[in-house]
Scaffold this motif. Structure first.
Motif, PDB file in Angstrom:
ATOM      1  N   VAL A   1      -7.032  -0.425   1.288  1.00 38.49           N
ATOM      2  CA  VAL A   1      -5.552   0.097   0.711  1.00 38.49           C
ATOM      3  C   VAL A   1      -4.626  -0.811   1.006  1.00 38.49           C
ATOM      4  CG1 VAL A   1      -3.943   2.125   1.481  1.00 38.49           C
ATOM      5  CG2 VAL A   1      -6.496   2.457   1.288  1.00 38.49           C
ATOM      6  N   GLU A   2      -3.793  -0.988  -0.079  1.00 38.83           N
ATOM      7  CA  GLU A   2      -2.440  -1.917   0.034  1.00 38.83           C
ATOM      8  C   GLU A   2      -1.364  -1.034   0.345  1.00 38.83           C
ATOM      9  OE1 GLU A   2      -2.017  -5.112  -2.549  1.00 38.83           O
ATOM     10  OE2 GLU A   2      -4.161  -5.731  -2.474  1.00 38.83           O
ATOM     11  N   ILE A   3      -0.758  -1.300   1.365  1.00 40.21           N
ATOM     12  CA  ILE A   3       0.741  -0.656   1.644  1.00 40.21           C
ATOM     13  C   ILE A   3       1.687  -1.517   1.839  1.00 40.21           C
ATOM     14  CG2 ILE A   3      -0.717   1.401   2.787  1.00 40.21           C
ATOM     15  CD1 ILE A   3       0.196   0.098   5.683  1.00 40.21           C
TER      16      ILE A   3
ATOM     17  N   ALA B   1     -11.424  -8.143  -4.915  1.00 37.14           N
ATOM     18  CA  ALA B   1     -10.371  -8.107  -6.178  1.00 37.14           C
ATOM     19  C   ALA B   1      -9.251  -6.936  -5.779  1.00 37.14           C
ATOM     20  CB  ALA B   1     -11.213  -7.805  -7.345  1.00 37.14           C
ATOM     21  N   GLU B   2      -8.227  -7.252  -6.428  1.00 36.21           N
ATOM     22  CA  GLU B   2      -7.273  -6.136  -6.334  1.00 36.21           C
ATOM     23  C   GLU B   2      -7.163  -5.462  -7.791  1.00 36.21           C
ATOM     24  OE1 GLU B   2      -3.236  -7.829  -5.539  1.00 36.21           O
ATOM     25  OE2 GLU B   2      -2.630  -5.639  -5.542  1.00 36.21           O
ATOM     26  N   ALA B   3      -7.097  -4.178  -7.517  1.00 38.00           N
ATOM     27  CA  ALA B   3      -6.949  -3.344  -8.830  1.00 38.00           C
ATOM     28  C   ALA B   3      -5.501  -3.046  -9.048  1.00 38.00           C
ATOM     29  CB  ALA B   3      -7.367  -2.002  -8.573  1.00 38.00           C
TER      30      ALA B   3
ATOM     31  N   ILE C   1      -6.646  -1.516  -3.567  1.00 37.02           N
ATOM     32  CA  ILE C   1      -6.031  -0.373  -4.204  1.00 37.02           C
ATOM     33  C   ILE C   1      -4.369  -0.330  -3.616  1.00 37.02           C
ATOM     34  CG2 ILE C   1      -6.880   1.571  -3.072  1.00 37.02           C
ATOM     35  CD1 ILE C   1      -6.679   2.899  -5.833  1.00 37.02           C
ATOM     36  N   ASN C   2      -3.500  -0.684  -4.579  1.00 34.94           N
ATOM     37  CA  ASN C   2      -2.193  -0.338  -4.248  1.00 34.94           C
ATOM     38  C   ASN C   2      -1.971   1.221  -4.272  1.00 34.94           C
ATOM     39  OD1 ASN C   2      -0.862  -3.210  -4.178  1.00 34.94           O
ATOM     40  ND2 ASN C   2      -2.108  -3.033  -6.189  1.00 34.94           N
ATOM     41  N   VAL C   3      -1.400   1.389  -2.681  1.00 31.09           N
ATOM     42  CA  VAL C   3      -1.006   2.954  -2.525  1.00 31.09           C
ATOM     43  C   VAL C   3       0.303   3.122  -2.137  1.00 31.09           C
ATOM     44  CG1 VAL C   3      -1.622   5.246  -1.384  1.00 31.09           C
ATOM     45  CG2 VAL C   3      -3.318   3.528  -1.756  1.00 31.09           C
TER      46      VAL C   3
ATOM     47  N   LEU D   1      -3.060  -9.280   6.030  1.00 34.26           N
ATOM     48  CA  LEU D   1      -1.872  -9.445   5.873  1.00 34.26           C
ATOM     49  C   LEU D   1      -1.459 -10.278   4.575  1.00 34.26           C
ATOM     50  CD1 LEU D   1       0.736  -9.102   7.697  1.00 34.26           C
ATOM     51  CD2 LEU D   1       0.753 -11.427   7.919  1.00 34.26           C
ATOM     52  N   LYS D   2      -1.130  -9.773   3.270  1.00 31.88           N
ATOM     53  CA  LYS D   2      -0.819 -10.216   2.177  1.00 31.88           C
ATOM     54  C   LYS D   2       0.656 -11.139   2.068  1.00 31.88           C
ATOM     55  CE  LYS D   2      -2.840  -8.737  -1.456  1.00 31.88           C
ATOM     56  NZ  LYS D   2      -3.483  -8.100  -2.809  1.00 31.88           N
ATOM     57  N   ILE D   3       0.749 -12.347   2.097  1.00 30.82           N
ATOM     58  CA  ILE D   3       1.938 -13.076   2.189  1.00 30.82           C
ATOM     59  C   ILE D   3       2.371 -13.127   0.741  1.00 30.82           C
ATOM     60  CG2 ILE D   3       2.945 -15.294   2.533  1.00 30.82           C
ATOM     61  CD1 ILE D   3       0.895 -15.801   4.564  1.00 30.82           C
TER      62      ILE D   3
ATOM     63  N   VAL E   1      -3.402 -14.813   0.403  1.00 31.16           N
ATOM     64  CA  VAL E   1      -1.926 -15.444  -0.194  1.00 31.16           C
ATOM     65  C   VAL E   1      -2.246 -14.871  -1.314  1.00 31.16           C
ATOM     66  CG1 VAL E   1      -0.482 -17.354  -0.058  1.00 31.16           C
ATOM     67  CG2 VAL E   1      -2.174 -17.293   1.423  1.00 31.16           C
ATOM     68  N   GLU E   2      -0.808 -14.394  -1.852  1.00 31.27           N
ATOM     69  CA  GLU E   2      -0.645 -14.126  -3.282  1.00 31.27           C
ATOM     70  C   GLU E   2      -0.122 -15.269  -4.224  1.00 31.27           C
ATOM     71  OE1 GLU E   2       1.478 -10.733  -2.723  1.00 31.27           O
ATOM     72  OE2 GLU E   2       0.230  -9.116  -3.520  1.00 31.27           O
ATOM     73  N   GLY E   3      -0.241 -15.115  -5.457  1.00 30.96           N
ATOM     74  CA  GLY E   3       0.319 -16.166  -6.370  1.00 30.96           C
ATOM     75  C   GLY E   3       0.223 -17.737  -6.237  1.00 30.96           C
TER      76      GLY E   3
ATOM     77  N   LEU F   1      -1.427  -5.136   4.468  1.00 35.69           N
ATOM     78  CA  LEU F   1       0.027  -5.216   4.484  1.00 35.69           C
ATOM     79  C   LEU F   1       0.584  -6.058   3.420  1.00 35.69           C
ATOM     80  CD1 LEU F   1       2.437  -3.730   5.520  1.00 35.69           C
ATOM     81  CD2 LEU F   1       2.671  -5.412   7.183  1.00 35.69           C
ATOM     82  N   ASP F   2       0.915  -5.325   2.284  1.00 32.53           N
ATOM     83  CA  ASP F   2       1.205  -5.938   1.090  1.00 32.53           C
ATOM     84  C   ASP F   2       2.636  -6.629   0.991  1.00 32.53           C
ATOM     85  OD1 ASP F   2       0.734  -6.872  -1.683  1.00 32.53           O
ATOM     86  OD2 ASP F   2       0.709  -4.947  -2.664  1.00 32.53           O
ATOM     87  N   ASP F   3       3.018  -7.802   0.123  1.00 34.35           N
ATOM     88  CA  ASP F   3       4.117  -8.172  -0.038  1.00 34.35           C
ATOM     89  C   ASP F   3       5.049  -8.591   1.290  1.00 34.35           C
ATOM     90  OD1 ASP F   3       3.605  -7.573  -2.579  1.00 34.35           O
ATOM     91  OD2 ASP F   3       4.990  -5.814  -2.618  1.00 34.35           O
TER      92      ASP F   3
END
Ligand code: C2E
Ligand code: MG
Ligand code: MG
Length: 901
Positions: free
Chosen positions: A782-784, A690-692, A749-751, A833-835, A869-871, A812-814
């Motif tokens: 850790v999401e960077i 899960a993403e906080a 967690i987004n940092v 890797l988060k697309i 994959v996001e969204g 690696l976010d976004d």
């Protein structure tokens, strides 16, 4: 005193110090007259005067001593003369007295012998005769007659007849020397009265000459004393009467104990030898002057006068002391006077020496001064003298300058300067710190700071000019001014100068009621270029941007670089609104166009804020702030555009600052909540992660999006505190999830980059926290963002490695929205890797996005990364991503971010 006045004269005839040659010479060479000779003369005179003073004192001392010795000699001589005179007088008196006795005795003897024979001597009538005569002799005490046997035959006193006085000196003398006439015996004590008596005797002889008796008279010495007492002989002095055998008969000093005794000064008696003589004697520790004289009629008697030398010299001594005191006083006076005058003279000598030294210094300074010194004749401006510095600076030889004028040599670059110089000199007689440009012999122009003063030399007016070469200083100043006011890279005015220009523009516009436009330009993507291609290329890009900006704006515009990739432009009133719009379009297009930095093609764009004076701000700070806000708005609304300021932006900015202040208390007020959005394993459809995602329930505004408040938390630094709180929540949550649902459950967690850059302690803090809470680091991802990797510092690198070494995962976010460099993926230990959902949004309709996603997934897998994959919102999107081989999916299709209740 004559000598003293001569000394005074000598000390004052030096005359005044000669006037300074600067006033009388005609050239600087004349000014170099040395003063050494004058100083030497003064030194010689000084020495002479010292000797003269000493000579005067010693000489006058010798003279006075001589005079006093002479006076002493004279005093003694006078004393001797007086003594002699006294003795002569006394001798006369004494002779008369003795003569009176002698004659009386002869008379009495004659009477006795005429009337009586030997037998008759004892007759009483004789006594009467004696008594009768005795009355006539006041100084005779008694008269008596001795018979042949020495018995008293007759006596002026009654009762002594018959007494034998044959043992007496006088009787014995007559017996032994029958020829003896008048005889004076040695003083004897009176048997009856105890007083001294001197017996004067005369022989009584019969017609045959035989001694038949002796007539004697007792003389009283006090008679003599009285007689001599009238004579003024000083204390300590005395007159003594001695018999030839040296017996002291009579003394003028009463009670003299030496009466009847032999003299202590036999020398004087022997020296007299019947005449007169002087002698010196010393006894009882005192010196005496003696003068002796034998009585002419009675050579058996000698008078001796004694005078004490001390007494005699007492007046002389007093006089000498007085003279010495006066002499000493005069010496002291002379010394004091000399000292005073010498002091005056020394200070004069010092002044002359100082003057001489100062002239030498002046001469040396004139020659060696780094400043150019020139003396010109005022009448025709011809150079009379120049210092070496003039030659060195101008390049002219002395001969080329002397006798010529600055005008003839064409030295002045600007003849107005010369005219001003001449005018000042004529009206004020001086010129102070006038700056002017001068042409050197080589043609080079140098700046001089000139001061001058009119001086009179040999009756002619001259100008003493000093010129300091300030060319280098001016250049340095110019450089410093440029450095202070211009940007060294683009050579555009910097912030400081821009602010000055803007102020001037505002002042001018306010006075003239005009308007002007202010543009704020911020380059988009410049940071990426700098980071990827290096600072050197970044700098070249900035130079090129500056050049393009200048080509896009009218000439009247002021273009400045405020720092970094920020530029500002003032478009003055002369530039019309249409020209402003045209310039804005040109700027957007011009900057957007490709830049070639060697082989690299670079694209950047500009976000421009526009604010107009006075509508958008009549104060400088306000105008700048509004242009900034407009620029910020341009950036916010997608970059590569310009934005005119309008009051709404102001409201947005205000709202931002209100939100920041609300944010400060949000944590304490419990307004934050962490929501969790499930991340699903696409292959199985199971929720594995899960993403906080942070939520802010604003008390009045309701929910505020993290997209809105996270940047504010970052810019205000509150993100550190908030981030730590989120981390605590996540750690607790993942622990729970692992315990109740899935032992491998992970929460990401987004940092923010700000958290990484803050203090370098985040890894230690968080890992400690996990240890304390007993949570495995593997449970946390850790999401960077790419931005963090672009701005990678050692600190960020260390933190990432610390997380990853501890077992935490890195996502690696976004991915795809930023620079999307594949290099990062290789370089860093990234797990996921988060697309970004922007790729997914149109994936079913946009073939490009599909291909891009496929490429990213394939590449990530090749590099050993899992893809999230996001969204994912639709089943179709889900299917496409699954078909692509994506590992995990996150999106509204599965679940929205949800609170944990
Ligand atoms: P993000 O990390 O990329 O998070 C994903 C965002 O996409 C979340 O928005 C999420 O609600 C949204 N999302 C997920 N699935 C879908 C979907 O199917 N359709 C649409 N339209 N959106 C979906 P959210 O929660 O508004 O968060 C926005 C951003 O705020 C996050 O982007 C993240 O960068 C940041 N953020 C959120 N929470 C935190 C936090 O605790 N710390 C930090 N530093 N940043 C946070
Ligand atoms: Mg995220
Ligand atoms: Mg994201």
């Amino acid at each position: 005193m004559v000598l003293l006045s001569y000394l005074l004269h000598l000390l004052t005839i030096q005359g005044p110090i000669p006037p300074s040659p600067t006033a009388s010479g005609t050239t600087a060479a004349n000014m170099r007259v040395p003063r050494a000779a004058a100083t030497m003369n003064l030194l010689r005179v000084d020495l002479f005067q010292t000797w003269l003073a000493a000579l005067l004192i010693v000489g006058s001392g010798c003279l006075i001593a001589g005079a006093l010795l002479y006076a002493r000699y004279e005093t003694i001589a006078a004393g001797r003369g007086l003594t002699r005179a006294i003795v002569n007088v006394v001798a006369e008196q004494t002779t008369r007295t003795v003569q009176a006795v002698d004659q009386k005795l002869q008379l009495i003897a004659g009477q006795i012998l005429k009337t009586n024979d030997r037998a008759a001597i004892s007759e009483r009538a004789t006594d009467r005769v004696l008594r009768a005569h005795l009355k006539e002799l006041p100084f005779v005490h008694a008269l008596w007659v001795l018979d042949e046997q020495g018995r008293i035959a007759a006596d002026s006193d009654v009762g002594n007849l018959g007494i034998s006085l044959a043992d007496r000196e006088y009787f014995r003398t007559y017996r032994e020397h029958p020829d003896t006439g008048f005889f004076l015996g040695a003083p004897v004590r009176s048997r009856s009265a105890g007083t001294w008596l001197i017996v004067a005797a005369y022989p009584l002889r019969d017609v045959q000459g035989r001694l038949i008796g002796v007539l004697a008279a007792a003389l009283e010495p006090p008679y003599f004393e009285k007689l001599w007492g009238a004579i003024n002989i000083d204390t300590g002095g005395a007159i003594d009467l001695y018999r030839r055998d040296g017996i002291l008969m009579v003394s003028s000093s009463a009670g003299n104990p030496a009466i009847g005794l032999p003299t202590k000064d036999p020398e004087i008696l022997s020296a007299v030898r019947g005449g007169a003589a002087t002698a010196d004697a010393r006894d009882d520790a005192q010196d005496r002057l003696l003068f002796g004289r034998t009585l002419d009629s009675y050579p058996q008697l000698t008078l001796v006068a004694h005078r004490s030398l001390d007494q005699l010299l007492a007046p002389w001594r007093k006089f000498s002391l007085l003279v010495l005191a006066i002499w000493l006083a005069a010496c002291v006076f002379v010394l004091v006077l000399y000292r005073l005058l010498r002091k005056t003279w020394t200070s004069r000598a010092d002044a002359v020496t100082a003057l001489s030294a100062s002239e030498q210094k002046f001469s040396a300074a004139f020659r060696a001064s780094p400043d150019a010194i020139l003396i010109t004749r005022q009448a025709d401006g011809l150079f009379v003298e120049v210092s070496d510095a003039v030659l060195r600076i101008t390049g002219y030889a002395r001969e080329e300058l002397i006798g010529r004028s600055s005008l003839a040599l064409d030295i002045w670059c600007n003849l107005d300067d010369r005219a001003r110089y001449v005018a000042d000199m004529t009206s004020h007689g001086r010129v102070n710190d006038m700056q002017a440009a001068f042409r050197m012999r080589s043609g080079e122009v140098r700046i001089g700071l000139m001061s001058g003063e009119c001086i009179e030399v040999a009756g002619q007016l001259h100008i003493l000019g000093i010129i300091r070469d300030i060319t280098d200083m001016k250049r340095r100043e110019e450089l410093i001014w440029k450095q202070a006011n211009y940007d060294a890279l683009t050579l555009l005015p910097n912030r400081s100068m821009f602010v000055d220009r803007l102020r001037m523009q505002i002042d001018g516009a306010q006075a003239g009621g005009a308007m002007f436009t202010l543009l704020m330009i911020d380059l988009d993507q410049f940071k990426e270029v700098n980071d990827t291609l290096g600072h050197e290329k970044g700098d070249r890009l900035l130079v090129e941007v500056a050049r393009r900006i200048l080509t896009c704006v009218p000439d009247e515009a002021t273009v400045a670089r405020l720092g970094g990739d920020e530029f500002a432009i003032i478009l003055p009133a002369a530039v019309s609104a249409a020209q402003v719009d045209a310039a804005l379009d040109r700027l957007i297009a011009g900057i957007r166009a490709q830049f070639m930095l060697d082989v690299d093609r670079v694209f950047v764009s500009a976000s421009i804020g526009v604010a107009r004076f006075p509508q958008d701000g009549s104060e400088m700070a306000e105008l700048l702030r509004h242009a900034d806000q407009a620029m910020y708005a341009a950036k916010q609304s997608g970059r590569n555009r310009y934005f005119h300021f309008h009051p709404g932006l102001q409201a947005a900015a205000l709202e931002r600052s209100t939100l920041i202040s609300d944010l400060r208390s949000a944590l304490q007020n419990g307004e934050f909540e962490v929501h969790y959005q499930p991340i699903v394993d696409l292959a199985t459809g199971r929720m594995r992660k899960a993403e906080a995602l942070l939520r802010w329930h604003h008390p009045s505004r309701g929910p505020v999006s993290p997209v809105e408040f996270i940047p504010l938390a970052e810019s205000s630094g509150l993100i550190l505190e908030i981030g730590d709180w989120v981390f605590g929540q996540v750690a607790a949550q993942v622990k729970r999830m692992r315990e109740i649902a899935d032992a491998d459950f992970e929460i990401s967690i987004n940092v923010s980059p700000v958290q990484f850059h803050s203090d370098g302690q985040i890894a230690d803090r968080w890992l400690d926290r996990l240890r304390e809470m007993d949570v495995a680091p593997q449970a946390i991802t850790v999401e960077i963002t790419e931005g963090l990797l672009l701005d990678l510092t050692q600190e960020v690198d260390d933190t990432l490695r610390a997380f990853s070494n501890a077992g935490m995962k890195i996502a690696l976010d976004d991915f795809g929205t930023g620079y999307s460099s594949l290099a990062y993926l290789r370089k860093f230990d990234i797990d996921y890797l988060k697309i970004d959902r922007s790729f997914v949004r149109n994936i079913d309709s946009n073939a490009d996005d599909l291909v891009l996603c496929e490429a990213i997934v394939a590449m990530a897998h090749k590099l050993g990364l899992s893809v999230i994959v996001e969204g994912i919102e639709t089943q179709r999107q889900n299917e496409l991503m699954m078909a692509m081989g994506c590992d995990f999916g996150q999106g509204y299709l599965f679940a929205k971010p949800l609170p944990v209740r």
